[in-house]
Design an enzyme around this catalytic site. Sequence first.
Site, short mmCIF file in Angstrom:
data_model
loop_
_atom_site.label_atom_id
_atom_site.label_comp_id
_atom_site.label_asym_id
_atom_site.label_seq_id
_atom_site.Cartn_x
_atom_site.Cartn_y
_atom_site.Cartn_z
N LYS A 188 157.54 68.43 11.36
CA LYS A 188 158.83 68.03 10.78
C LYS A 188 159.39 69.15 9.92
O LYS A 188 158.80 69.51 8.89
CB LYS A 188 158.66 66.80 9.89
N GLY A 240 154.94 72.50 0.59
CA GLY A 240 156.05 71.92 -0.16
C GLY A 240 155.68 71.82 -1.62
O GLY A 240 154.84 72.58 -2.12
N SER A 241 156.29 70.87 -2.28
CA SER A 241 156.12 70.79 -3.73
C SER A 241 154.78 70.17 -4.09
O SER A 241 154.19 69.41 -3.31
CB SER A 241 157.25 69.95 -4.32
N THR A 242 154.33 70.48 -5.31
CA THR A 242 153.04 69.95 -5.78
C THR A 242 153.12 68.43 -5.88
O THR A 242 152.16 67.72 -5.56
CB THR A 242 152.68 70.61 -7.11
N GLY A 245 152.70 67.01 -2.48
CA GLY A 245 151.33 67.31 -2.07
C GLY A 245 150.34 66.31 -2.68
O GLY A 245 149.41 65.86 -2.01
N GLU A 262 149.70 73.70 0.92
CA GLU A 262 150.23 74.94 0.34
C GLU A 262 151.36 74.51 -0.58
O GLU A 262 152.42 74.11 -0.10
CB GLU A 262 150.79 75.85 1.44
N CYS A 296 157.69 80.16 -2.87
CA CYS A 296 156.56 79.53 -3.56
C CYS A 296 155.79 80.54 -4.39
O CYS A 296 155.29 80.22 -5.46
CB CYS A 296 155.64 78.88 -2.55
N GLU A 389 157.94 75.17 -12.30
CA GLU A 389 158.56 75.95 -11.24
C GLU A 389 160.06 75.66 -11.22
O GLU A 389 160.48 74.50 -11.20
CB GLU A 389 157.94 75.48 -9.92
P1 NDP Z 1 159.22 69.01 -0.86
O1 NDP Z 1 157.79 68.85 -1.21
O2 NDP Z 1 160.18 68.06 -1.41
O3 NDP Z 1 159.40 68.93 0.72
C1 NDP Z 1 158.60 69.62 1.63
C2 NDP Z 1 158.61 68.87 2.95
O4 NDP Z 1 158.00 67.59 2.79
C3 NDP Z 1 160.01 68.59 3.47
O5 NDP Z 1 159.97 68.64 4.88
C4 NDP Z 1 160.24 67.19 2.97
O6 NDP Z 1 161.22 66.52 3.71
C5 NDP Z 1 158.89 66.56 3.15
N1 NDP Z 1 158.64 65.41 2.30
C6 NDP Z 1 159.33 65.00 1.21
N2 NDP Z 1 158.76 63.88 0.69
C7 NDP Z 1 157.69 63.60 1.47
C8 NDP Z 1 156.68 62.58 1.45
N3 NDP Z 1 156.66 61.65 0.51
N4 NDP Z 1 155.73 62.60 2.39
C9 NDP Z 1 155.72 63.56 3.33
N5 NDP Z 1 156.64 64.54 3.41
C10 NDP Z 1 157.61 64.57 2.49
O7 NDP Z 1 159.54 70.50 -1.18
P2 NDP Z 1 160.90 71.24 -0.94
O8 NDP Z 1 161.35 71.07 0.42
O9 NDP Z 1 161.81 70.84 -2.03
O10 NDP Z 1 160.39 72.75 -1.07
C11 NDP Z 1 160.23 73.37 -2.26
C12 NDP Z 1 158.78 73.33 -2.72
O11 NDP Z 1 157.89 73.81 -1.73
C13 NDP Z 1 158.57 74.21 -3.91
O12 NDP Z 1 157.87 73.51 -4.91
C14 NDP Z 1 157.71 75.35 -3.39
O13 NDP Z 1 156.89 75.92 -4.34
C15 NDP Z 1 156.97 74.73 -2.30
N6 NDP Z 1 156.60 75.72 -1.28
C16 NDP Z 1 155.30 76.15 -1.21
C17 NDP Z 1 154.92 77.13 -0.31
C18 NDP Z 1 153.50 77.58 -0.22
O14 NDP Z 1 153.15 78.22 0.75
N7 NDP Z 1 152.65 77.31 -1.17
C19 NDP Z 1 155.89 77.73 0.62
C20 NDP Z 1 157.21 77.20 0.48
C21 NDP Z 1 157.54 76.23 -0.44
P3 NDP Z 1 162.76 66.67 3.29
O15 NDP Z 1 162.99 68.05 2.90
O16 NDP Z 1 163.45 66.35 4.51
O17 NDP Z 1 162.98 65.69 2.21
#
Ligand code: NDP
Length: 779
Positions: A188, A240-242, A245, A262, A296, A389
């Site tokens: 996704k 994605g975000s902590t 996660g 990650e 990130c 962050e």
């Molecule tokens: P989010 O955690 O909000 O989203 C990441 C993904 O998860 C998106 O596809 C999102 O969908 C989906 N998502 C949202 N809620 C849920 C849930 N409850 N269950 C499962 N999936 C879900 O992060 P952001 O998209 O806002 O990205 C920014 C964050 O990602 C930052 O905190 C950044 O540090 C981190 N990041 C980390 C990286 C790493 O390698 N460590 C690399 C890149 C980013 P949707 O967007 O459609 O809501």
Amino acid sequence: MSVSDIFQSMEYGPAPESEAEAMAWLGSDRSFGLFIGGAWTAPGDLFEVRNPARDQSLAQVTQASAGDVDAAVAAARRAQGSWAKSGAARARVLYALARMVQKQARLFAVLESLDSGKPVRESRDIDVPLVARHFYYHAGMAQLADSELPGRVPFGVCGQIVPWNFPLLMLAWKVAPALAMGNTVVLKPAEYTPLTALLFADLCAQAGVPPGVINIVTGDGAVGEMIVAHPDIDKIAFTGSTGVGRQIRAATAGTGKALTLELGGKSPFIVFDDADIDSAIEGLVDAIWFNGGQVCCAGSRLLVQENIAEDFHDRLRVRMDKLRLGDPLDKCIDVGAIVHPVQRDAIARLVDASRGDIYRAACDLPAGCFYPPTLITGLSPADPLMQEEIFGPVLVSTTFRTPAEAVELANNTRYGLAATLWTENVNLALDIAPKLVSGVVWINSTNLLDAAAPFGGVRESGFGREGGWEGLAAYSRLAITGKPLKPVPPVAAPKSAVVTGLDRTAKLYIGGKQARPDGGYSRAVWSGKGALLGHVGLANRKDIRNAVEAAQAAKGWSRTTGHLRAQILYYIAENLSARAAEFAARLSAMSGARQAQAEGEVEASIDRLFHWAAWADKHDGAARGVPMRAVALAMNEPVGVIGQFAPDDAPLLGLVSVIAPALAMGNRTVTVASEPFPLAATDFYQVLETSDVPPGVVNILTGSHTELAPHLAGHMDVGAVWSFSSSDLSQTIETEAARDLKRTWVNHARNRDWTDPSTREFLGHACEVKTVWIPFGEG
Ligand code: NDP
């Protein structure tokens, strides 16, 4: 502007990249369905995707339903068996994908910039080449997986969820290793940026990807939740975000789904006074204004040595004023748009609430979703902006005086993704790098990434690595799965007890001393024949706390040499050997094992200590061959304090099998002995006492596994928890671990063969890989 005007001013002119091809690919109705089983579904419930730089609509994309996710998982399941059959066949497909990305590089780059707002200079020169490199590298991995990872098999179907900041690159990081190992995927993309994933899907058929191997479902976080909860998915890989996660860790707890996370970061960028300041400032531009700081691993926390801070900040402000913001498709711009107004407003809210000195670059702010490069000084280390962050083009800064203080400030964060340090003193650089708590360290460079170099975090930046052999291993499991385990109860008190000899109550072993249990309770341990073998203390939450404190205080062990650790493990083996007959008798009395069997277990335990003594100084890191003038050192570091629940099916061999590898790799342990058969462990600490094991390096507790599990797994100073208990603690441990996102290794109520040292698995779980990047060469 005429040519002579340009020569007069030497200003950069606009150099727009054409969007015609990307728009042509989007088509006239610009509506997309989902990519399932190698075919497109009809567009369903649609949501809009916009270009943030121009606030224009780009496309309408389908919000996947639960039925769509089911269909995608079913397609992936159907395809998996034949996909896993031949590594060589997979290599050809991955190679074709790499070539396909290269051939369509411009289209991918332009579409990525339109969708995310990142400068085309970055998508063209960084994102897309790294994507191609990732598929090439993993074509090689597919070719080699069978021979190089014997005994390992793919998980099956992987659910993959990626964010919006590197939409195509994160897809590549997830899809390439999963496919190389023989998994199939349901991915996704983020709601804001799904278009390059759809283009990738569109081109999959051309690369010969069999139907069902790659499935792309679009939608918001709810679709992510459906993937996470799906019962037929074997592994979740999330970037994605902590916060999200943490939710995913909790949602998958106890399900047996494998998980890698990650997550976010607040990475320090440390500048020492002997640094090449001009280079450091250019590095900082890349660290925090690359992709508008929506990275990130962005170097978002500047730590600059106090005696150069004023000059450094002045020069930085001058450089900031020269940054060019503008349309991402203009090849002359440095900083593009913020992905979405929601994100821009979140950045603005955080900055506006700051009490620091805010400097906004004197750049023209174009119309559209932009935020100016910003520097905030005068913050204390505890200020929310030094800790949280921001995920935008905002740098916070503070100063330090000594290298030790720099390390302390750098590590003063709940995250641990990346760190950058800038100094001309190689001794200082190589002294500081191992002291930084992070998965990646860049020396005199920043944001260097490559498929061969493991990338990932520690602490609340997540667990697991992407890239290199480590990244491949994260998409595979041991071929052998154990048999179901049933809880082994302690031998019940007999009707008529046989009590001989002097009463002996074995205490706990904490900080190198025998300690009474805090609660003052103990229980009798009986042999199968009704003989009283002794009493053991029942540890409680406070004993856990004391043991973790003792283990934390024994940090020196993690800094010792492998050579020294080997000597001590050999010494433990020697002392165990001297008491072999006594241990065999104890095992036989406790578990009813025959004499020969008990003697065999003691011999195997001595052998296991020799095994891990041998490994203590041989689990070398590796210099990874990255395609640039740099060396990337993948260094194996200890995890720290590991909480362990020892197995019940081999009370001594199991105990030694979990303690020894942890020790060999430099960890300290808080080990809870087998609950039904604890006396092998309480005898074993007497061996430790005579073997020069420093106090606190091994702490042994006895008591109820189910009572102690939440406290050990929830303790914030424990880096990882392992459970091989016959009581099923997996769900409890994984749920508690979600709080601080510690690593877990639990048995999901399945046994393992303790006659096999499972060397690679234990090495993997006993170490964190830190990748240290060192560029070389002059000019
Ligand atoms: P989010 O955690 O909000 O989203 C990441 C993904 O998860 C998106 O596809 C999102 O969908 C989906 N998502 C949202 N809620 C849920 C849930 N409850 N269950 C499962 N999936 C879900 O992060 P952001 O998209 O806002 O990205 C920014 C964050 O990602 C930052 O905190 C950044 O540090 C981190 N990041 C980390 C990286 C790493 O390698 N460590 C690399 C890149 C980013 P949707 O967007 O459609 O809501």
